[in-house]
Write a protein that holds these residues in place. Structure first.
Motif, PDB file in Angstrom:
ATOM      1  N   MET A  64      -2.099  69.543   8.468  1.00  0.00           N
ATOM      2  CA  MET A  64      -3.551  69.780   8.376  1.00  0.00           C
ATOM      3  C   MET A  64      -3.682  71.057   8.087  1.00  0.00           C
ATOM      4  SD  MET A  64      -4.566  66.946  11.344  1.00  0.00           S
ATOM      5  CE  MET A  64      -4.582  67.961  12.778  1.00  0.00           C
ATOM      6  N   ARG A  65      -3.249  72.165   8.671  1.00  0.00           N
ATOM      7  CA  ARG A  65      -3.655  73.455   8.467  1.00  0.00           C
ATOM      8  C   ARG A  65      -3.425  73.645   6.919  1.00  0.00           C
ATOM      9  NH1 ARG A  65      -6.741  77.116  10.081  1.00  0.00           N
ATOM     10  NH2 ARG A  65      -5.877  79.071  10.113  1.00  0.00           N
ATOM     11  N   PHE A  66      -2.352  73.082   6.116  1.00  0.00           N
ATOM     12  CA  PHE A  66      -2.360  73.331   4.932  1.00  0.00           C
ATOM     13  C   PHE A  66      -3.357  72.977   4.122  1.00  0.00           C
ATOM     14  CE2 PHE A  66      -0.636  71.888   0.801  1.00  0.00           C
ATOM     15  CZ  PHE A  66      -0.315  72.982   0.123  1.00  0.00           C
ATOM     16  N   ALA A  67      -3.851  71.818   4.445  1.00  0.00           N
ATOM     17  CA  ALA A  67      -5.065  71.053   3.986  1.00  0.00           C
ATOM     18  C   ALA A  67      -6.340  71.848   4.304  1.00  0.00           C
ATOM     19  CB  ALA A  67      -5.323  69.596   4.622  1.00  0.00           C
ATOM     20  N   ILE A  68      -6.523  72.420   5.459  1.00  0.00           N
ATOM     21  CA  ILE A  68      -7.604  73.336   5.444  1.00  0.00           C
ATOM     22  C   ILE A  68      -7.553  74.501   4.421  1.00  0.00           C
ATOM     23  CG2 ILE A  68      -8.703  74.881   7.091  1.00  0.00           C
ATOM     24  CD1 ILE A  68      -7.931  73.046   9.277  1.00  0.00           C
ATOM     25  N   PHE A  69      -6.459  75.049   4.286  1.00  0.00           N
ATOM     26  CA  PHE A  69      -6.321  76.044   3.280  1.00  0.00           C
ATOM     27  C   PHE A  69      -6.930  75.662   1.985  1.00  0.00           C
ATOM     28  CE2 PHE A  69      -3.119  78.360   6.042  1.00  0.00           C
ATOM     29  CZ  PHE A  69      -3.898  79.258   6.631  1.00  0.00           C
ATOM     30  N   GLN A  70      -6.239  74.414   1.510  1.00  0.00           N
ATOM     31  CA  GLN A  70      -6.746  73.700   0.214  1.00  0.00           C
ATOM     32  C   GLN A  70      -8.120  73.644   0.090  1.00  0.00           C
ATOM     33  OE1 GLN A  70      -4.514  73.740  -2.164  1.00  0.00           O
ATOM     34  NE2 GLN A  70      -2.984  74.801  -0.995  1.00  0.00           N
TER      35      GLN A  70
ATOM     36  N   GLU B  79      -8.609  61.423 -11.708  1.00  0.00           N
ATOM     37  CA  GLU B  79      -7.655  60.482 -11.950  1.00  0.00           C
ATOM     38  C   GLU B  79      -7.585  59.690 -10.706  1.00  0.00           C
ATOM     39  OE1 GLU B  79      -4.018  61.370 -13.697  1.00  0.00           O
ATOM     40  OE2 GLU B  79      -4.844  62.964 -14.968  1.00  0.00           O
ATOM     41  N   ILE B  80      -7.773  58.341 -10.709  1.00  0.00           N
ATOM     42  CA  ILE B  80      -7.859  57.683  -9.576  1.00  0.00           C
ATOM     43  C   ILE B  80      -6.354  57.485  -8.810  1.00  0.00           C
ATOM     44  CG2 ILE B  80      -7.179  55.642 -10.919  1.00  0.00           C
ATOM     45  CD1 ILE B  80      -9.844  55.548  -8.130  1.00  0.00           C
ATOM     46  N   SER B  81      -5.185  57.792  -9.613  1.00  0.00           N
ATOM     47  CA  SER B  81      -4.029  57.563  -9.114  1.00  0.00           C
ATOM     48  C   SER B  81      -3.662  58.810  -7.986  1.00  0.00           C
ATOM     49  CB  SER B  81      -3.093  57.668 -10.169  1.00  0.00           C
ATOM     50  OG  SER B  81      -3.083  58.873 -10.831  1.00  0.00           O
ATOM     51  N   ASP B  82      -4.219  60.149  -8.547  1.00  0.00           N
ATOM     52  CA  ASP B  82      -4.201  61.075  -7.566  1.00  0.00           C
ATOM     53  C   ASP B  82      -4.839  61.096  -6.134  1.00  0.00           C
ATOM     54  OD1 ASP B  82      -2.701  62.603  -9.356  1.00  0.00           O
ATOM     55  OD2 ASP B  82      -4.441  63.727 -10.202  1.00  0.00           O
ATOM     56  N   GLN B  83      -6.136  60.176  -6.268  1.00  0.00           N
ATOM     57  CA  GLN B  83      -6.793  60.397  -5.265  1.00  0.00           C
ATOM     58  C   GLN B  83      -6.547  58.808  -4.399  1.00  0.00           C
ATOM     59  OE1 GLN B  83     -10.773  58.960  -6.872  1.00  0.00           O
ATOM     60  NE2 GLN B  83     -11.373  61.045  -7.343  1.00  0.00           N
ATOM     61  N   ILE B  84      -5.465  58.007  -4.722  1.00  0.00           N
ATOM     62  CA  ILE B  84      -4.931  57.075  -4.090  1.00  0.00           C
ATOM     63  C   ILE B  84      -3.725  57.775  -3.574  1.00  0.00           C
ATOM     64  CG2 ILE B  84      -3.607  54.935  -4.175  1.00  0.00           C
ATOM     65  CD1 ILE B  84      -5.597  54.011  -6.317  1.00  0.00           C
ATOM     66  N   ALA B  85      -2.994  58.436  -4.105  1.00  0.00           N
ATOM     67  CA  ALA B  85      -1.989  59.078  -3.289  1.00  0.00           C
ATOM     68  C   ALA B  85      -2.191  60.034  -2.451  1.00  0.00           C
ATOM     69  CB  ALA B  85      -0.945  60.008  -4.531  1.00  0.00           C
ATOM     70  N   PHE B  86      -3.404  60.936  -2.586  1.00  0.00           N
ATOM     71  CA  PHE B  86      -3.798  61.556  -1.444  1.00  0.00           C
ATOM     72  C   PHE B  86      -4.333  60.794  -0.223  1.00  0.00           C
ATOM     73  CE2 PHE B  86      -7.449  63.523   0.525  1.00  0.00           C
ATOM     74  CZ  PHE B  86      -6.916  64.541   1.164  1.00  0.00           C
ATOM     75  N   ILE B  87      -4.900  59.644  -0.367  1.00  0.00           N
ATOM     76  CA  ILE B  87      -5.459  58.885   0.759  1.00  0.00           C
ATOM     77  C   ILE B  87      -4.265  58.248   1.381  1.00  0.00           C
ATOM     78  CG2 ILE B  87      -6.652  56.716   1.443  1.00  0.00           C
ATOM     79  CD1 ILE B  87      -8.675  57.471  -0.833  1.00  0.00           C
ATOM     80  N   VAL B  88      -3.152  57.770   0.736  1.00  0.00           N
ATOM     81  CA  VAL B  88      -2.119  57.484   1.489  1.00  0.00           C
ATOM     82  C   VAL B  88      -1.390  58.330   2.345  1.00  0.00           C
ATOM     83  CG1 VAL B  88       0.245  56.326   0.911  1.00  0.00           C
ATOM     84  CG2 VAL B  88      -1.485  55.310  -0.227  1.00  0.00           C
ATOM     85  N   PHE B  89      -0.930  59.581   1.522  1.00  0.00           N
ATOM     86  CA  PHE B  89      -0.401  60.678   2.271  1.00  0.00           C
ATOM     87  C   PHE B  89      -1.228  60.975   3.686  1.00  0.00           C
ATOM     88  CE2 PHE B  89      -0.094  65.196   2.888  1.00  0.00           C
ATOM     89  CZ  PHE B  89       1.263  65.374   3.240  1.00  0.00           C
ATOM     90  N   PHE B  90      -2.747  61.058   3.496  1.00  0.00           N
ATOM     91  CA  PHE B  90      -3.479  61.371   4.633  1.00  0.00           C
ATOM     92  C   PHE B  90      -3.232  60.294   5.650  1.00  0.00           C
ATOM     93  CE2 PHE B  90      -7.499  61.566   6.777  1.00  0.00           C
ATOM     94  CZ  PHE B  90      -7.454  62.538   7.273  1.00  0.00           C
ATOM     95  N   VAL B  91      -3.264  59.013   5.194  1.00  0.00           N
ATOM     96  CA  VAL B  91      -3.025  58.073   6.182  1.00  0.00           C
ATOM     97  C   VAL B  91      -1.774  57.942   7.001  1.00  0.00           C
ATOM     98  CG1 VAL B  91      -3.008  55.440   6.573  1.00  0.00           C
ATOM     99  CG2 VAL B  91      -4.941  56.551   5.230  1.00  0.00           C
TER     100      VAL B  91
END
Length: 67
Positions: free
Chosen positions: A19-25, A39-51
């Protein structure tokens, strides 16, 4: 018992580090240093990773408090 406790602590610390790394990003993104891909695939990958990260944190806290 101790191994389970240590595992839960490691998961919590790992989740907080991610989460700290995400705050920096997010800060870099707001300053315009990071380009956004639409790209929708990047957004889906981010959501899966976050969940997954949120799920691991919740699992760890639940394990610490209720076992």
């Amino acid at each position: 018992m101790i191994a389970g406790f240590l595992f839960a602590i490691i998961l919590i610390i790992g989740g907080l580090a991610v989460m700290r790394f995400a705050i920096f990003q997010i800060r870099k993104f707001k300053k315009g240093e990071i380009k956004v891909k639409k790209e929708i695939s990047d957004q889906i990958a981010f959501i899966v990773f976050f969940v997954v990260i949120i799920g691991l944190i919740i699992y760890s806290i639940n394990d610490l408090l209720f076992n």
